[in-house]
Design a protein around this motif. Structure first.
Motif, PDB file in Angstrom:
ATOM      1  N   PRO A   5     -15.577   6.573  15.312  1.00  0.00           N
ATOM      2  CA  PRO A   5     -14.205   7.246  14.928  1.00  0.00           C
ATOM      3  C   PRO A   5     -13.326   6.566  14.058  1.00  0.00           C
ATOM      4  O   PRO A   5     -12.551   7.408  13.221  1.00  0.00           O
ATOM      5  N   ALA A   6     -13.192   5.258  14.153  1.00  0.00           N
ATOM      6  CA  ALA A   6     -12.240   4.586  13.318  1.00  0.00           C
ATOM      7  C   ALA A   6     -12.601   4.451  11.839  1.00  0.00           C
ATOM      8  O   ALA A   6     -11.671   4.937  10.961  1.00  0.00           O
ATOM      9  N   LEU A   7     -13.846   4.750  11.470  1.00  0.00           N
ATOM     10  CA  LEU A   7     -14.171   4.923  10.285  1.00  0.00           C
ATOM     11  C   LEU A   7     -13.986   6.109   9.678  1.00  0.00           C
ATOM     12  O   LEU A   7     -13.516   6.400   8.506  1.00  0.00           O
ATOM     13  N   ILE A   8     -14.273   7.206  10.560  1.00  0.00           N
ATOM     14  CA  ILE A   8     -13.975   8.571  10.060  1.00  0.00           C
ATOM     15  C   ILE A   8     -12.606   8.771   9.902  1.00  0.00           C
ATOM     16  O   ILE A   8     -12.078   9.696   8.859  1.00  0.00           O
ATOM     17  N   ALA A   9     -11.683   8.215  10.501  1.00  0.00           N
ATOM     18  CA  ALA A   9     -10.141   8.466  10.704  1.00  0.00           C
ATOM     19  C   ALA A   9      -9.673   7.793   9.141  1.00  0.00           C
ATOM     20  O   ALA A   9      -8.959   8.503   8.501  1.00  0.00           O
ATOM     21  N   VAL A  10     -10.433   6.437   8.729  1.00  0.00           N
ATOM     22  CA  VAL A  10      -9.868   5.865   7.617  1.00  0.00           C
ATOM     23  C   VAL A  10     -10.389   6.895   6.407  1.00  0.00           C
ATOM     24  O   VAL A  10      -9.646   6.841   5.543  1.00  0.00           O
ATOM     25  N   ILE A  11     -11.703   7.367   6.438  1.00  0.00           N
ATOM     26  CA  ILE A  11     -12.250   8.171   5.243  1.00  0.00           C
ATOM     27  C   ILE A  11     -11.206   9.269   5.253  1.00  0.00           C
ATOM     28  O   ILE A  11     -10.730   9.762   4.029  1.00  0.00           O
ATOM     29  N   PHE A  12     -10.933  10.028   6.448  1.00  0.00           N
ATOM     30  CA  PHE A  12      -9.664  11.024   6.111  1.00  0.00           C
ATOM     31  C   PHE A  12      -8.607  10.645   5.504  1.00  0.00           C
ATOM     32  O   PHE A  12      -7.999  11.603   4.738  1.00  0.00           O
ATOM     33  N   VAL A  13      -7.863   9.578   5.848  1.00  0.00           N
ATOM     34  CA  VAL A  13      -6.554   9.156   5.546  1.00  0.00           C
ATOM     35  C   VAL A  13      -6.797   8.716   4.093  1.00  0.00           C
ATOM     36  O   VAL A  13      -5.987   9.159   3.130  1.00  0.00           O
ATOM     37  N   SER A  14      -7.983   8.202   3.757  1.00  0.00           N
ATOM     38  CA  SER A  14      -8.232   7.857   2.310  1.00  0.00           C
ATOM     39  C   SER A  14      -8.174   9.029   1.479  1.00  0.00           C
ATOM     40  O   SER A  14      -7.337   8.961   0.294  1.00  0.00           O
ATOM     41  N   GLY A  15      -9.043   9.982   1.805  1.00  0.00           N
ATOM     42  CA  GLY A  15      -8.619  11.280   0.950  1.00  0.00           C
ATOM     43  C   GLY A  15      -7.427  11.869   0.990  1.00  0.00           C
ATOM     44  O   GLY A  15      -6.963  12.311  -0.183  1.00  0.00           O
ATOM     45  N   ALA A  16      -6.639  11.837   2.111  1.00  0.00           N
ATOM     46  CA  ALA A  16      -5.501  12.374   1.809  1.00  0.00           C
ATOM     47  C   ALA A  16      -4.473  11.573   1.156  1.00  0.00           C
ATOM     48  O   ALA A  16      -3.664  12.180   0.458  1.00  0.00           O
ATOM     49  N   LEU A  17      -4.483  10.331   1.321  1.00  0.00           N
ATOM     50  CA  LEU A  17      -3.557   9.570   0.227  1.00  0.00           C
ATOM     51  C   LEU A  17      -4.028   9.661  -1.303  1.00  0.00           C
ATOM     52  O   LEU A  17      -3.074   9.420  -1.932  1.00  0.00           O
ATOM     53  N   ILE A  18      -5.242   9.862  -1.725  1.00  0.00           N
ATOM     54  CA  ILE A  18      -5.813   9.973  -2.725  1.00  0.00           C
ATOM     55  C   ILE A  18      -4.995  11.259  -3.447  1.00  0.00           C
ATOM     56  O   ILE A  18      -4.555  11.195  -4.575  1.00  0.00           O
ATOM     57  N   ARG A  19      -4.942  12.158  -2.596  1.00  0.00           N
ATOM     58  CA  ARG A  19      -4.240  13.450  -2.866  1.00  0.00           C
ATOM     59  C   ARG A  19      -2.773  13.414  -3.194  1.00  0.00           C
ATOM     60  O   ARG A  19      -2.140  14.138  -3.983  1.00  0.00           O
ATOM     61  N   CYS A  20      -2.164  12.793  -2.023  1.00  0.00           N
ATOM     62  CA  CYS A  20      -0.708  12.722  -1.859  1.00  0.00           C
ATOM     63  C   CYS A  20      -0.201  11.730  -3.016  1.00  0.00           C
ATOM     64  O   CYS A  20       0.894  11.981  -3.546  1.00  0.00           O
ATOM     65  N   ALA A  21      -0.823  10.504  -2.994  1.00  0.00           N
ATOM     66  CA  ALA A  21      -0.015   9.700  -3.819  1.00  0.00           C
ATOM     67  C   ALA A  21      -0.871   9.103  -4.945  1.00  0.00           C
ATOM     68  O   ALA A  21      -0.411   8.172  -5.622  1.00  0.00           O
ATOM     69  N   LEU A  28     -11.309   2.739   1.158  1.00  0.00           N
ATOM     70  CA  LEU A  28     -12.787   3.326   1.514  1.00  0.00           C
ATOM     71  C   LEU A  28     -13.838   2.240   1.414  1.00  0.00           C
ATOM     72  O   LEU A  28     -14.479   2.124   2.464  1.00  0.00           O
ATOM     73  N   VAL A  29     -14.019   1.552   0.612  1.00  0.00           N
ATOM     74  CA  VAL A  29     -15.022   0.415   0.160  1.00  0.00           C
ATOM     75  C   VAL A  29     -14.517  -0.719   1.682  1.00  0.00           C
ATOM     76  O   VAL A  29     -15.677  -0.912   2.376  1.00  0.00           O
ATOM     77  N   PRO A  30     -13.559  -1.303   1.685  1.00  0.00           N
ATOM     78  CA  PRO A  30     -13.370  -2.175   2.766  1.00  0.00           C
ATOM     79  C   PRO A  30     -13.777  -1.495   4.075  1.00  0.00           C
ATOM     80  O   PRO A  30     -14.135  -2.103   4.997  1.00  0.00           O
ATOM     81  N   ALA A  31     -13.313  -0.135   4.274  1.00  0.00           N
ATOM     82  CA  ALA A  31     -13.558   0.329   5.450  1.00  0.00           C
ATOM     83  C   ALA A  31     -15.146   0.536   5.979  1.00  0.00           C
ATOM     84  O   ALA A  31     -15.749   0.222   6.778  1.00  0.00           O
ATOM     85  N   LEU A  32     -15.823   0.868   4.793  1.00  0.00           N
ATOM     86  CA  LEU A  32     -17.264   1.149   4.853  1.00  0.00           C
ATOM     87  C   LEU A  32     -18.010  -0.483   5.117  1.00  0.00           C
ATOM     88  O   LEU A  32     -18.932  -0.687   5.856  1.00  0.00           O
ATOM     89  N   HIS A  33     -17.391  -1.320   4.480  1.00  0.00           N
ATOM     90  CA  HIS A  33     -17.772  -2.776   4.693  1.00  0.00           C
ATOM     91  C   HIS A  33     -17.609  -3.144   5.814  1.00  0.00           C
ATOM     92  O   HIS A  33     -18.313  -3.874   6.577  1.00  0.00           O
ATOM     93  N   LEU A  34     -16.228  -3.176   6.514  1.00  0.00           N
ATOM     94  CA  LEU A  34     -15.845  -3.875   7.746  1.00  0.00           C
ATOM     95  C   LEU A  34     -16.274  -3.061   8.931  1.00  0.00           C
ATOM     96  O   LEU A  34     -16.628  -3.610   9.854  1.00  0.00           O
TER      97      LEU A  34
END
Length: 248
Positions: A5-21, A28-34
């Motif tokens: 769930p934590a990884l999925i949440a970070v992926i969602f946030v990553s996509g949203a931030l790419i679009r917003c800012a 994404l890479v640190p999340a996949l790694h850690l």
């Protein structure tokens, strides 16, 4: 790899931030790694593959709204393609420890820059009419993005803000440059390494959902607040990556 769930949440946030800012892919890479316990040499190629989707979503949206300055986008994209291809090749030539340290330093410096450079200048960029400089910035952005798995915006946004472009133009250009960088890096990774296509497709879908949500709220949240939030996350992520790196 397990999608917690934590990884999925970070992926969602990553996509949203790419679009917003225009930034967020660096998470994404640190999340996949850690969180996904995926080696960096595997996390970076699948992340780059997934950024094609977020780039398409953002580009179509900004182009439809008339916010995308194509006279700048085209040379930036052209310059980014050979840089991304060579960056993908170079990724497979360095050790995991060096890559981890380099990526940690990169994330940390990006966070510090974002935190200490909050001005939104609107002056005309001094290089806006110089195609050679645009090509050069695209080349550097493509190489560094393919090497770090950030998709393009994380390097391009600071460059364009420093040059003096309006924030809205910067965010729109950050969307379109993901497409050539992610595409060329993926081709390079296929030729010089391996990509988990199943994982890449799943990431692309999750990022796409996050980007779609981000597009709906992009005009409701001040960009300065988004930048500060991202900056703090980047700084802590970079410090952790540097701390956990073991140099032989």
């Amino acid at each position: 790899m397990i999608f917690s769930p934590a990884l999925i949440a970070v992926i969602f946030v990553s996509g949203a931030l790419i679009r917003c800012a225009g930034v967020g892919g660096v998470l994404l890479v640190p999340a996949l790694h850690l969180l996904g316990v995926l080696p960096l040499h595997q996390a970076i190629p699948v992340a780059m593959m997934s950024f094609v989707i977020t780039g398409l979503i953002g580009t179509l949206d900004h182009s439809r709204n008339g916010n995308l300055p194509w006279r700048l986008a085209i040379p930036l994209c052209v310059g980014s393609m050979p840089g991304a291809f060579f960056g993908a090749w170079f990724l497979n030539q360095i050790s995991a420890n060096i890559l981890s340290l380099f990526f940690g330093l990169f994330v940390l410096s990006a966070g510090i820059y974002a935190l200490t450079n909050q001005s939104q200048k609107t002056k005309q960029a001094i290089w806006a009419s110089t195609i050679s400089n645009q090509l050069l910035f695209g080349l550097v952005c493509g190489f560094g993005s393919a090497l770090t798995g950030t998709g393009g915006p994380m390097l391009l946004v600071p460059i364009l803000l420093f040059a003096g472009l309006p924030v809205l133009s910067v965010i729109s250009l950050a969307q379109v440059i993901q497409i050539p960088i992610a595409s060329m890096a993926t081709i390079g990774n296929l030729l010089h390494g391996e990509i988990d296509f199943k994982l890449g497709v799943i990431l692309a879908l999750l990022l796409g959902i996050g980007a779609f949500i981000g597009g709906r709220v992009a005009h409701r949240i001040p960009v300065s607040i988004i930048k500060k939030t991202v900056a703090v996350i980047l700084i802590f992520t970079g410090l952790f990556l540097i701390y956990q790196t073991n140099i032989d």
